[in-house]
Design a protein around this motif. Structure first.
Motif, PDB file in Angstrom:
ATOM      1  N   VAL A  13      12.747  17.372 -50.032  1.00 12.45           N
ATOM      2  CA  VAL A  13      13.236  17.588 -48.666  1.00 12.45           C
ATOM      3  C   VAL A  13      12.507  16.683 -47.677  1.00 12.45           C
ATOM      4  O   VAL A  13      13.122  16.053 -46.814  1.00 12.45           O
ATOM      5  CB  VAL A  13      13.097  19.078 -48.276  1.00 12.45           C
ATOM      6  CG1 VAL A  13      13.369  19.290 -46.801  1.00 12.45           C
ATOM      7  CG2 VAL A  13      14.026  19.932 -49.115  1.00 12.45           C
ATOM      8  N   LEU A  71      14.393  13.841 -45.539  1.00 12.37           N
ATOM      9  CA  LEU A  71      14.413  13.951 -44.076  1.00 12.37           C
ATOM     10  C   LEU A  71      13.856  12.693 -43.429  1.00 12.37           C
ATOM     11  O   LEU A  71      14.415  12.179 -42.455  1.00 12.37           O
ATOM     12  CB  LEU A  71      13.620  15.176 -43.619  1.00 12.37           C
ATOM     13  CG  LEU A  71      14.290  16.526 -43.815  1.00 12.37           C
ATOM     14  CD1 LEU A  71      13.345  17.653 -43.411  1.00 12.37           C
ATOM     15  CD2 LEU A  71      15.578  16.609 -43.015  1.00 12.37           C
ATOM     16  N   CYS A  87      16.422   9.852 -43.729  1.00 14.23           N
ATOM     17  CA  CYS A  87      17.497   9.959 -42.736  1.00 14.23           C
ATOM     18  C   CYS A  87      17.000   9.635 -41.338  1.00 14.23           C
ATOM     19  O   CYS A  87      17.669   8.930 -40.572  1.00 14.23           O
ATOM     20  CB  CYS A  87      18.113  11.355 -42.769  1.00 14.23           C
ATOM     21  SG  CYS A  87      18.991  11.706 -44.297  1.00 14.23           S
ATOM     22  N   TRP A  88      15.824  10.119 -41.002  1.00 16.99           N
ATOM     23  CA  TRP A  88      15.255   9.861 -39.674  1.00 16.99           C
ATOM     24  C   TRP A  88      14.988   8.375 -39.481  1.00 16.99           C
ATOM     25  O   TRP A  88      15.302   7.811 -38.433  1.00 16.99           O
ATOM     26  CB  TRP A  88      13.971  10.669 -39.495  1.00 16.99           C
ATOM     27  CG  TRP A  88      13.298  10.425 -38.180  1.00 16.99           C
ATOM     28  CD1 TRP A  88      13.688  10.878 -36.962  1.00 16.99           C
ATOM     29  CD2 TRP A  88      12.117   9.658 -37.963  1.00 16.99           C
ATOM     30  NE1 TRP A  88      12.820  10.451 -35.996  1.00 16.99           N
ATOM     31  CE2 TRP A  88      11.843   9.694 -36.596  1.00 16.99           C
ATOM     32  CE3 TRP A  88      11.266   8.954 -38.803  1.00 16.99           C
ATOM     33  CZ2 TRP A  88      10.763   9.043 -36.050  1.00 16.99           C
ATOM     34  CZ3 TRP A  88      10.185   8.313 -38.253  1.00 16.99           C
ATOM     35  CH2 TRP A  88       9.939   8.361 -36.888  1.00 16.99           C
TER      36      TRP A  88
END
Length: 122
Positions: A90, A94, A97-98
């Motif tokens: 995760v 994350l 994507c950020w």
């Protein structure tokens, strides 16, 4: 729920490891950034191997397979390991994507990760 603060550390570590892979491997485009999060997850797997080895050689209980001196069985014995691996997945996704969103909006953001030669005259 009692281990929730302990789950934040692997999440942050995997995000940092993704950033390290991003910087070292030179993944400047989103299609190439697919090498960053597997690298971070691989580091998490190596960490779990380290915990397993220390538990076997030194009886350290790093994987929390003992509770009050008794060995846990089944799902209870896997909660720590799987929790760390899922938190790593995760965290790295994350951050992936950020960072894609940041690069899509401002390509100069990536330059903040580059090493700069320090000159005392500057």
């Amino acid at each position: 729920m009692r281990h929730l603060p302990g789950r934040c550390l692997p999440l942050l570590l995997h995000a940092l490891l993704f950033g390290l892979a991003w910087a070292i491997l030179g993944c400047f485009k989103f299609k190439k950034s697919c090498t960053g999060w597997p690298f971070a997850i691989f580091c998490g797997v190596l960490w779990e191997c380290y915990e397993f080895t220390c538990d076997g050689l030194f009886a350290m209980n790093l994987q929390r397979y003992l509770s009050a001196g008794r060995a846990l069985a089944g799902r209870a014995a896997l909660l720590d390991t799987m929790g760390d691996l899922i938190a790593g997945l995760v965290g790295s996704l994350l951050f992936s994507c950020w960072s894609y969103w940041r690069l899509k909006n401002d390509r100069s953001w990536l330059k903040t990760f580059f090493f700069k030669k320090y000159s005392p005259d500057d």
